[in-house]
Design an enzyme around this catalytic site. Structure first.
Site, mmCIF file in Angstrom:
data_model
loop_
_atom_site.group_PDB
_atom_site.id
_atom_site.type_symbol
_atom_site.label_atom_id
_atom_site.label_comp_id
_atom_site.label_asym_id
_atom_site.label_seq_id
_atom_site.Cartn_x
_atom_site.Cartn_y
_atom_site.Cartn_z
ATOM 1 N N LYS A 64 0.863 -1.192 0.000
ATOM 2 C CA LYS A 64 0.000 0.000 0.000
ATOM 3 C C LYS A 64 0.887 1.225 0.000
ATOM 4 O O LYS A 64 1.848 1.284 0.762
ATOM 5 C CB LYS A 64 -0.845 -0.027 1.289
ATOM 6 C CG LYS A 64 -1.807 1.125 1.426
ATOM 7 C CD LYS A 64 -3.179 0.739 0.945
ATOM 8 C CE LYS A 64 -4.103 1.922 0.795
ATOM 9 N NZ LYS A 64 -3.894 2.756 -0.406
ATOM 10 N N LYS A 100 5.060 2.148 -3.047
ATOM 11 C CA LYS A 100 5.024 3.563 -3.434
ATOM 12 C C LYS A 100 5.225 3.671 -4.936
ATOM 13 O O LYS A 100 5.806 2.771 -5.557
ATOM 14 C CB LYS A 100 6.142 4.337 -2.742
ATOM 15 C CG LYS A 100 5.852 5.818 -2.589
ATOM 16 C CD LYS A 100 4.929 6.080 -1.424
ATOM 17 C CE LYS A 100 4.567 7.535 -1.299
ATOM 18 N NZ LYS A 100 3.845 7.805 -0.048
ATOM 19 N N SER A 344 -7.350 5.254 4.385
ATOM 20 C CA SER A 344 -7.281 4.541 3.100
ATOM 21 C C SER A 344 -7.664 3.069 3.313
ATOM 22 O O SER A 344 -8.368 2.470 2.495
ATOM 23 C CB SER A 344 -5.874 4.595 2.519
ATOM 24 O OG SER A 344 -5.714 5.739 1.722
#
Ligand code: NAD
Length: 415
Positions: A64, A100, A344
């Site tokens: 993530k 990322k 998120s």
């Protein structure tokens, strides 16, 4: 940059009983993919942009992490940010690893249509790497909810079905979560409130905010509503200050029209250079711009008692040592700005459930998690006599080590 980030891992490893496998696994990114994106510009020409996606570690779940559009992005920056995400998700006990992405681009130089084509090109290039159970992007510097909406739409057309859980930070009308817009700042705010007594912060405490984007604007609004005084703020064009406090609504209006510096000269507000913001006399300094803003050459100028790191990596390791000597308490990025990834996560859960929560529920769950993990990190720091940053890494590393060791350790395989 990554070498510097890995120093934090070595430091934390000294405080956790670890199998050597753990460090071997966490010292290197699992995969970093580099692609040259080609898009058609409005004038009919073709232009290409370097882009990356890194999945650093997925032991605790799908990776993530945000996607950044920045003219100075590099592969190493992306890997470092993915390393931090690995630890941030572990600090918060989210069922995720760290990832990322970035595109090396000055997005302000693109038209809206070019920006949409670039965002869709990113997903065309990385569709096989991302996925709701594999790697889940989100917004970061110079990307926003509309870009996430374009990206989710492109992914859905590639896989041939709606898949909102592939990306978070989407517009509410496209499956975004209520409360995601101010989640990063709100997480930092809940942390400050939870630790205010331990930190000796009282109502009316003075705050300086570096960077007035998503994170900076919301922290100014939340702290001001709680009685804190915002005495200085900056953006890339400069900084302003007023010892009695700045009006946050006026700051938001000025930023919407271009820059905060337009307010200098009105209502006793004075201008200073963007670099001087960190030296303003205040109780809490909030770096909310980019990495490495507080470094060996300026750390001595910091006057705040507490630094709330909403940006990722705003303090270099050398500067960290200087602040520690000055007895300045740093609330570290992997905890302080983890509200963003936490909401998120809530968005991803809601997308998968197909059931959406009211904003009060989002706030309440975020508050509970920030307070729980904040208190745990504080207790580790107190009990071991280490900085909050080291304690946050120790907390995260213990969880990562448990997961890695659950697959068997060197001792298990040789006994
Ligand atoms: P943003 O693009 O909305 O805002 C960045 C702000 O920094 C802009 O106002 C820009 O003018 C300012 N800035 C740039 N250079 C500056 C300088 N030299 N001095 C002062 N200000 C400067 O970005 P954001 O989403 O608010 O992110 C800010 C930081 O927070 C980044 O480090 C990001 O990785 C981190 N972060 C953001 C989120 C999130 O959910 N938005 C989550 C976790 C971490």
């Amino acid at each position: 940059m990554l070498d510097q980030a890995l120093l934090r891992l070595d430091e934390a490893a000294a405080h956790v009983a670890l199998d050597p496998d753990v460090l071997e696994k966490l010292k290197y990114p699992r995969e970093t993919t580099k692609v040259r994106l080609m898009i058609r510009m409005d004038d009919g020409s073709r232009k290409s942009f370097m882009a990356w996606r890194c999945r650093y570690d997925d032991t605790r779940g799908p990776t993530k992490g945000g996607i950044r559009f920045h003219p100075e992005s590099t592969a190493e920056e992306v890997e470092t940010l993915a390393f931090w995400m690995t630890f941030k998700c572990a600090v918060m006990n989210l069922p995720y690893g760290g990832g990322k992405g970035a595109v090396r681009v000055d997005s302000h130089a693109l038209s809206k249509a070019e920006l949409e084509r670039l965002s869709r090109a990113y997903i065309q290039a990385f569709a096989r790497i991302i996925g709701p159970d594999r790697d889940i992007p989100a917004p970061d510097v110079y990307t926003n909810s509309m870009i996430m909406g374009w990206m989710a739409d492109e992914y859905a057309s590639i896989v041939g079905e709606s898949a909102p859980a592939v990306i978070t930070g989407k517009p509410i009308s496209l499956g975004g979560s209520l409360g995601r817009d101010d989640a990063t700042a709100r997480g930092g705010y809940y942390l400050v409130r939870r630790l205010a007594d331990q930190l000796g912060l009282e109502p009316g405490a003075r705050v300086a905010v570096q960077g007035f984007g998503n994170a900076g604007q919301h922290i100014a609004r939340l702290l001001a509503a709680d009685g804190y005084r915002i005495v200085a703020a900056s953006d890339s064009k400069g900084a302003i200050q007023r010892a009695d406090g700045l009006d946050v609504e006026a700051l938001l209006a000025a930023k919407n029209q271009g820059s905060l510096v337009a307010l200098a000269g009105t209502n006793g507000i004075t201008a200073l250079s963007a670099d001087d913001l960190i030296a303003v006399d205040c109780d809490i300094l909030v770096p909310a711009a980019l990495e490495d803003m507080i470094h060996a050459r300026n750390a001595d100028r910091v006057k705040a008692r507490v630094v709330l790191e909403l940006a990722n990596g705003p303090i270099t390791p050398e500067a960290d040592a200087i602040l520690e000597r000055k007895k300045i308490v740093v609330l570290p990025d992997i905890l302080a700005n983890a509200g963003g990834v936490t909401v998120s996560y809530f968005e991803w859960v809601q997308n998968r459930q197909g059931f959406y929560w009211p904003v009060e529920e989002v706030h309440e769950r975020l508050k509970t998690m920030m307070e729980r993990e904040g208190a745990a990190v504080w207790a580790i720091a107190r009990d071991r006599g280490i900085s909050l940053r080291s304690a946050a890494y120790v907390h995260a590393l213990s969880r990562l080590a448990n997961a890695i060791q659950a697959h068997g350790t060197q001792q298990f395989f040789t006994s």
